[in-house]
Design a protein around this motif. Structure first.
Motif, mmCIF file in Angstrom:
data_model
loop_
_atom_site.group_PDB
_atom_site.id
_atom_site.type_symbol
_atom_site.label_atom_id
_atom_site.label_comp_id
_atom_site.label_asym_id
_atom_site.label_seq_id
_atom_site.Cartn_x
_atom_site.Cartn_y
_atom_site.Cartn_z
ATOM 1 N N TYR A 60 1.179 -0.659 -0.105
ATOM 2 C CA TYR A 60 0.276 0.164 0.128
ATOM 3 C C TYR A 60 0.877 1.116 -0.058
ATOM 4 N N HIS A 61 1.809 0.967 0.554
ATOM 5 C CA HIS A 61 3.038 2.647 1.202
ATOM 6 C C HIS A 61 3.289 3.147 -0.603
ATOM 7 N N LEU A 62 4.184 1.484 -1.395
ATOM 8 C CA LEU A 62 4.683 2.125 -2.973
ATOM 9 C C LEU A 62 3.523 2.012 -3.477
ATOM 10 N N LEU A 63 1.842 1.619 -3.411
ATOM 11 C CA LEU A 63 0.901 1.549 -4.125
ATOM 12 C C LEU A 63 0.702 3.482 -4.487
ATOM 13 N N LEU A 64 0.825 3.869 -2.963
ATOM 14 C CA LEU A 64 0.281 5.146 -3.040
ATOM 15 C C LEU A 64 1.396 6.592 -2.980
ATOM 16 N N ASP A 65 2.441 5.645 -3.023
ATOM 17 C CA ASP A 65 3.503 6.431 -3.332
ATOM 18 C C ASP A 65 3.636 6.709 -4.424
ATOM 19 N N GLU A 66 3.677 5.678 -5.874
ATOM 20 C CA GLU A 66 3.194 5.774 -7.265
ATOM 21 C C GLU A 66 2.370 6.304 -7.321
ATOM 22 N N GLN A 67 0.791 6.640 -6.936
ATOM 23 C CA GLN A 67 -0.194 7.004 -7.130
ATOM 24 C C GLN A 67 -0.036 8.858 -6.839
ATOM 25 N N SER A 68 0.460 8.939 -5.960
ATOM 26 C CA SER A 68 0.479 10.042 -5.613
ATOM 27 C C SER A 68 1.542 11.295 -6.288
ATOM 28 N N ALA A 69 2.454 10.492 -7.467
ATOM 29 C CA ALA A 69 3.664 11.091 -8.089
ATOM 30 C C ALA A 69 3.006 11.122 -9.563
ATOM 31 N N GLN A 70 2.073 10.564 -9.725
ATOM 32 C CA GLN A 70 1.522 10.885 -10.733
ATOM 33 C C GLN A 70 0.312 11.845 -10.838
ATOM 34 N N ILE A 71 -0.744 11.765 -9.747
ATOM 35 C CA ILE A 71 -0.909 13.066 -9.798
ATOM 36 C C ILE A 71 -1.165 14.602 -9.515
ATOM 37 N N LEU A 72 0.638 14.445 -8.857
ATOM 38 C CA LEU A 72 1.130 15.618 -8.917
ATOM 39 C C LEU A 72 2.085 16.543 -9.801
ATOM 40 N N ALA A 73 2.294 15.185 -10.893
ATOM 41 C CA ALA A 73 2.591 15.534 -12.664
ATOM 42 C C ALA A 73 1.959 16.332 -13.198
ATOM 43 N N THR A 74 0.515 15.372 -12.852
ATOM 44 C CA THR A 74 -0.919 16.518 -14.006
ATOM 45 C C THR A 74 -0.979 17.527 -13.359
ATOM 46 N N THR A 75 -0.391 18.460 -12.089
ATOM 47 C CA THR A 75 -0.082 19.838 -11.841
ATOM 48 C C THR A 75 0.220 20.903 -13.083
ATOM 49 N N ASP A 76 1.269 20.346 -13.070
ATOM 50 C CA ASP A 76 1.745 21.026 -13.791
ATOM 51 C C ASP A 76 1.018 21.383 -15.437
ATOM 52 N N ASP A 77 0.893 20.365 -15.920
ATOM 53 C CA ASP A 77 0.396 20.178 -17.474
ATOM 54 C C ASP A 77 -1.084 20.816 -17.183
ATOM 55 N N LEU A 78 -1.891 21.367 -15.750
ATOM 56 C CA LEU A 78 -3.080 21.581 -16.142
ATOM 57 C C LEU A 78 -3.189 23.277 -15.693
ATOM 58 N N ALA A 79 -1.906 23.662 -14.947
ATOM 59 C CA ALA A 79 -1.865 25.095 -14.627
ATOM 60 C C ALA A 79 -1.326 25.352 -16.139
ATOM 61 N N GLU A 80 0.083 25.387 -16.936
ATOM 62 C CA GLU A 80 0.466 25.297 -18.202
ATOM 63 C C GLU A 80 -0.775 25.425 -19.582
ATOM 64 N N ARG A 81 -1.761 24.992 -19.041
ATOM 65 C CA ARG A 81 -2.417 24.775 -20.049
ATOM 66 C C ARG A 81 -3.374 25.986 -19.831
ATOM 67 N N ALA A 127 -12.373 11.775 -11.675
ATOM 68 C CA ALA A 127 -12.757 11.791 -12.475
ATOM 69 C C ALA A 127 -13.807 12.072 -13.363
ATOM 70 N N ALA A 128 -15.096 12.141 -12.615
ATOM 71 C CA ALA A 128 -16.226 12.447 -13.255
ATOM 72 C C ALA A 128 -16.111 13.944 -13.617
ATOM 73 N N GLU A 150 -8.393 14.159 -21.664
ATOM 74 C CA GLU A 150 -8.166 12.547 -21.880
ATOM 75 C C GLU A 150 -7.564 11.296 -21.322
ATOM 76 N N ASN A 151 -6.460 11.951 -21.451
ATOM 77 C CA ASN A 151 -5.095 11.078 -20.944
ATOM 78 C C ASN A 151 -5.058 11.192 -18.949
ATOM 79 N N PHE A 152 -5.551 12.013 -19.393
ATOM 80 C CA PHE A 152 -6.012 11.852 -17.013
ATOM 81 C C PHE A 152 -6.689 11.547 -16.614
#
Length: 175
Positions: A60-81, A127-128, A150-152
């Motif tokens: 779970y620790h590794l799963l949540l670390d992986e997922q948090s990194a993926q979520i954080l990676a979306t922030t710059d793309d959204l803000a720059e858009r 997602a909704a 669509e990718n997100f």
């Protein structure tokens, strides 16, 4: 320093765009809401990552670390858009708290399965919201934002699926 009137963009930040001002406003509002939720979901996922316990701790620790990194990676793309289409974006934690729809969890202890279920439901909510934002950017003929979303959406659905599978009871739905 030039200060823009509320609801307008400072001349120094007025990015050229072929989109009409109403479209810029709609797109910026939709994407900034997603951005606020991304930060809220990121922090909640990290909170649970830091406070997970129990026999599945490592997984779970590794799963949540992986997922948090993926979520954080979306922030710059959204803000720059938002900036690319001529809008302005979030400026502070306070601004995030005003726009976020994801509820914080400040409990001292949350059982691991409840953590994962809560994150699963939050990801479904994101997602909704992304689908709603996709409708808005489609209406505004903003193909680049639509493609990004669509990718997100796909990534968010994958996180939801993984969290769902991690919370299933042993032997559930098995023959």
């Amino acid at each position: 320093m030039t200060k823009a009137k509320s609801g307008s963009v400072a001349p120094e930040l007025d990015t050229p765009t072929d989109l009409p001002p109403q479209s810029v406003e709609k797109i910026s509002t939709a994407l900034n809401g997603l951005l606020a939720d991304s930060f809220a979901l990121y922090l909640k996922t990290k909170n649970f990552h830091w406070h997970i316990s129990g026999r599945h701790f490592r997984d779970y620790h590794l799963l949540l670390d992986e997922q948090s990194a993926q979520i954080l990676a979306t922030t710059d793309d959204l803000a720059e858009r938002v900036r690319k289409v001529g809008g302005t974006t979030l400026r502070s934690i306070g601004h995030i708290s005003k726009l976020q729809s994801i509820q914080d969890n400040n409990d001292d202890y949350v059982p691991p399965r409840e953590m994962l279920r809560e994150l699963m439901n939050d990801n479904k909510k994101v997602a909704a919201a992304m689908r709603k934002a996709h409708e808005i950017v489609d209406e505004c003929k903003d193909a680049a934002s639509a493609g990004l979303l669509e990718n997100f959406i796909d990534e968010t659905e994958k996180r939801t699926w993984f969290l769902f599978e991690a919370t299933r009871q042993e032997g559930a739905n098995e023959a």
